[in-house]
Enzyme design. Structure first.
Site, PDB file in Angstrom:
ATOM      1  N   TYR A 202      37.486 -86.796 -69.101  1.00 43.65           N
ATOM      2  CA  TYR A 202      36.840 -85.497 -68.992  1.00 43.65           C
ATOM      3  C   TYR A 202      36.543 -85.347 -67.618  1.00 43.65           C
ATOM      4  CZ  TYR A 202      34.189 -81.429 -70.231  1.00 43.65           C
ATOM      5  OH  TYR A 202      33.622 -80.319 -70.313  1.00 43.65           O
TER       6      TYR A 202
ATOM      7  N   PHE B 231      49.495 -56.648 -59.921  1.00 44.58           N
ATOM      8  CA  PHE B 231      50.104 -57.250 -61.115  1.00 44.58           C
ATOM      9  C   PHE B 231      49.064 -56.931 -62.373  1.00 44.58           C
ATOM     10  CE2 PHE B 231      50.844 -60.581 -64.171  1.00 44.58           C
ATOM     11  CZ  PHE B 231      52.306 -60.412 -64.460  1.00 44.58           C
ATOM     12  N   THR B 232      49.861 -56.657 -63.462  1.00 43.52           N
ATOM     13  CA  THR B 232      49.074 -56.283 -64.710  1.00 43.52           C
ATOM     14  C   THR B 232      47.830 -57.128 -64.921  1.00 43.52           C
ATOM     15  OG1 THR B 232      50.079 -57.893 -66.087  1.00 43.52           O
ATOM     16  CG2 THR B 232      50.988 -55.528 -65.989  1.00 43.52           C
TER      17      THR B 232
ATOM     18  N   ASP C 206      48.247 -64.152 -53.680  1.00 41.17           N
ATOM     19  CA  ASP C 206      48.876 -64.561 -55.123  1.00 41.17           C
ATOM     20  C   ASP C 206      50.153 -65.337 -54.703  1.00 41.17           C
ATOM     21  OD1 ASP C 206      50.109 -64.761 -57.394  1.00 41.17           O
ATOM     22  OD2 ASP C 206      49.470 -62.761 -58.242  1.00 41.17           O
TER      23      ASP C 206
ATOM     24  N   LYS D  90      54.427 -70.672 -63.352  1.00 40.48           N
ATOM     25  CA  LYS D  90      55.526 -69.867 -62.525  1.00 40.48           C
ATOM     26  C   LYS D  90      55.766 -71.023 -61.523  1.00 40.48           C
ATOM     27  CE  LYS D  90      55.206 -65.127 -62.674  1.00 40.48           C
ATOM     28  NZ  LYS D  90      56.060 -64.760 -63.768  1.00 40.48           N
TER      29      LYS D  90
ATOM     30  N   ARG E 159      58.914 -53.315 -68.169  1.00 41.99           N
ATOM     31  CA  ARG E 159      57.667 -53.203 -66.963  1.00 41.99           C
ATOM     32  C   ARG E 159      57.764 -51.661 -66.525  1.00 41.99           C
ATOM     33  NH1 ARG E 159      54.750 -58.163 -66.758  1.00 41.99           N
ATOM     34  NH2 ARG E 159      53.924 -56.675 -68.094  1.00 41.99           N
TER      35      ARG E 159
ATOM     36  N   PHE F 139      50.386 -53.865 -73.802  1.00 46.20           N
ATOM     37  CA  PHE F 139      51.866 -53.973 -73.762  1.00 46.20           C
ATOM     38  C   PHE F 139      52.039 -55.482 -74.342  1.00 46.20           C
ATOM     39  CE2 PHE F 139      51.714 -57.373 -70.520  1.00 46.20           C
ATOM     40  CZ  PHE F 139      50.723 -57.014 -69.810  1.00 46.20           C
TER      41      PHE F 139
END
Ligand code: F0G
Length: 481
Positions: free
Chosen positions: A80, A132-133, A222, A265, A388, A454
């Site tokens: 942990y 970005f969403t 990002d 990613k 998109r 979406f």
């Protein structure tokens, strides 16, 4: 890395890996795919993989993992607190991204939540190259809004501009002067996702940094797709043609005060993080990790995934790994373009992006051309892409639709997952669909969630166009799947 040339002169992206673990795919008949569309509300997010042939929804968590990543997962130090696996990850973050202080989070949007929670106040404006969403959803959740500051070229579908993700420097300075004290940070997104995976140049990032310094505003990067952005800098920005991917990544991250990423990613694993060299910034966010994510040495990520992330981060520096997806995308984009299919150019990263505004020019934006095209492509091929466009947008504060600048269907090409014959199948079915595009009709919402609609929204066709399209498919392809 030298390009491998074929004697026949064709430009073919050669795979520099071999498959040693494979997964069986299912190509079900078109009649079943039609049923699946109705069951899933004509929303490709709601399809079951048992009905999907090529899953091109996303590269998020779907890149192929390497043998070394899998092996590392077996030596995870489950604890942990104070896990050695976490210490290895911290070192990888410092080695690859050049940042000493690292906060682990369970995925990219959790980083956006923490950054927005700490820095975005009601009424603030966050300038960015493009949203970005999930970044937008978190900024608005905390009462902020955003200003998207791209150059006009970014919205040109068929362009030769190498860096469509560049921030408009003059507009940025103008906005800062108009909004003194109201800008918590500037956000730059590597390989700008929603405009077709388009990179920014390192020079542009330097120019943004200069403005950030001049007005003493933080710069947040990002870095979810930083490897691919760095690869395109290597290919397209002459100053860096002899640099390594690692050197370019470090040059990018050193210009940012805060770097955050989705490891789903960046490192072909799960997880995410925020990192910085500024101890004060680290301290401002630190307490939110145990609150939202988990203890500071795992942040909601399984320890095995932490090991995979560590190895994956180092593998990001390998040009044969990082160039694979962009080279397949380039191949697909060029092939579609030759067949007349309108597709975002130059080829970017993450996937090929079909311009639904042109393919479905007969469908008004009120009937979601990109959503319709994504559904139609699935119907005729079993290929699952992602809308998109306007469905991925959110309504404004008054509840009105905000129509997207671009209506795209993204066909993601996760790293080292597909073969070239599968890519040729995509080209073939998309070309057929383009030639029969007049048969595609619109969609309307029957279930619309208030946030990130979406993902789980449900739609239905505005007519019997799916049946008509299926009939044409049967006519042309006989009993083929
Ligand atoms: N930033 C960018 C540029 C992204 O593309 C994503 C995710 C995120 C942040 C959020 O990361 O999913 O780990 O929470 N993009 C995925 C996609 C969902 O399909 O493009 P996450």
């Amino acid at each position: 890395m030298a390009e491998i040339k074929f004697y026949n002169g064709q430009k073919i992206p050669l795979e520099l890996h071999k498959a040693r673990i494979v997964q069986k795919l299912h190509l079900v008949p078109i009649e079943r795919r039609l049923e699946a569309l109705y069951e899933g509300g004509f929303n490709t997010f709601r399809l079951n993989t048992s009905d999907v042939f090529l899953d091109m929804l996303t590269d998020s968590g779907t890149n192929a993992m390497s043998d070394n990543q899998l092996a590392a997962m077996m030596q995870a130090d489950d604890a942990y607190a104070g896990s050695q696996s976490f210490i290895r990850l911290q070192k990888a973050v410092e080695d690859v991204l050049g940042k000493k202080y690292y906060l682990p989070v369970h995925q990219g949007r959790a980083a956006e939540n923490i950054i927005s929670n700490v820095y975005v106040k009601k009424g603030n404006i966050v300038p960015m190259n493009y949203h970005f969403t999930t970044a937008m959803a978190h900024i608005t959740q905390y009462g902020g809004s955003m200003a998207e500051l791209l150059y006009d070229e970014a919205y040109v579908v068929d362009s030769s501009h190498p860096f469509k993700g560049n921030m408009h420097i003059e507009k940025l300075e103008e906005l800062i002067q108009q909004q003194p004290g109201n800008i918590p940070f500037i956000r730059m997104e590597a390989s700008t996702n929603l405009i077709g995976g388009q990179p920014f140049s390192l020079q542009n990032l330097r120019d943004v940094r200069a403005i950030a310094d001049k007005y003493k505003i933080k710069l947040v990067l990002d870095a979810s797709l930083i490897g691919e952005n760095a690869y395109l800098i290597l290919k397209r920005e002459p100053e860096f043609k002899s640099s390594s991917i690692g050197e370019i990544i470090k040059k990018m991250t050193e210009l940012a005060d805060l770097v955050y990423f989705s490891a789903r990613k960046l490192s072909s694993s799960r997880g995410g993080g925020i990192c910085t060299n500024n101890h004060a910034l680290y301290k401002e966010m630190e307490t939110l990790v145990p609150l939202f994510e988990g203890f500071l040495t795992y942040g909601g990520i399984s320890i095995r995934e932490i090991e995979a992330m560590t190895v994956g981060l180092y593998e990001t520096l390998d040009e044969t790994v990082i160039s694979q997806s962009p080279s397949f995308i380039e191949y697909l984009v060029n092939a579609l373009h030759e067949k007349g299919v309108p597709v975002i150019r130059p080829a970017g990263v993450l996937g090929a992006h079909i311009d639904a505004m042109q393919v479905c020019a007969h469908i008004p934006q009120t009937q979601y051309p990109a959503g319709a095209l994504a559904a139609a492509l699935f119907l005729v091929s079993g290929i699952r892409g992602m809308e998109r466009g306007s469905i991925s947008n959110q309504r404004d504060e008054q509840g009105n639709e905000t129509y997207a600048d671009m209506e795209l269907v993204r066909l993601a090409v996760p790293r080292r997952v597909f073969t070239l014959s599968q890519i040729k199948y995509v080209e073939d079915r998309m070309t057929w669909l383009y030639q029969n595009r007049h048969l595609i009709g619109g969609l309307k919402f029957v279930y619309e969630p208030p946030v990130l609609r979406f993902f789980m929204g449900g739609l239905e066709p505005t007519s019997d166009w799916p049946q008509q399209l299926m009939a044409q498919f049967r006519k042309d392809f006989g009993d083929s799947l």
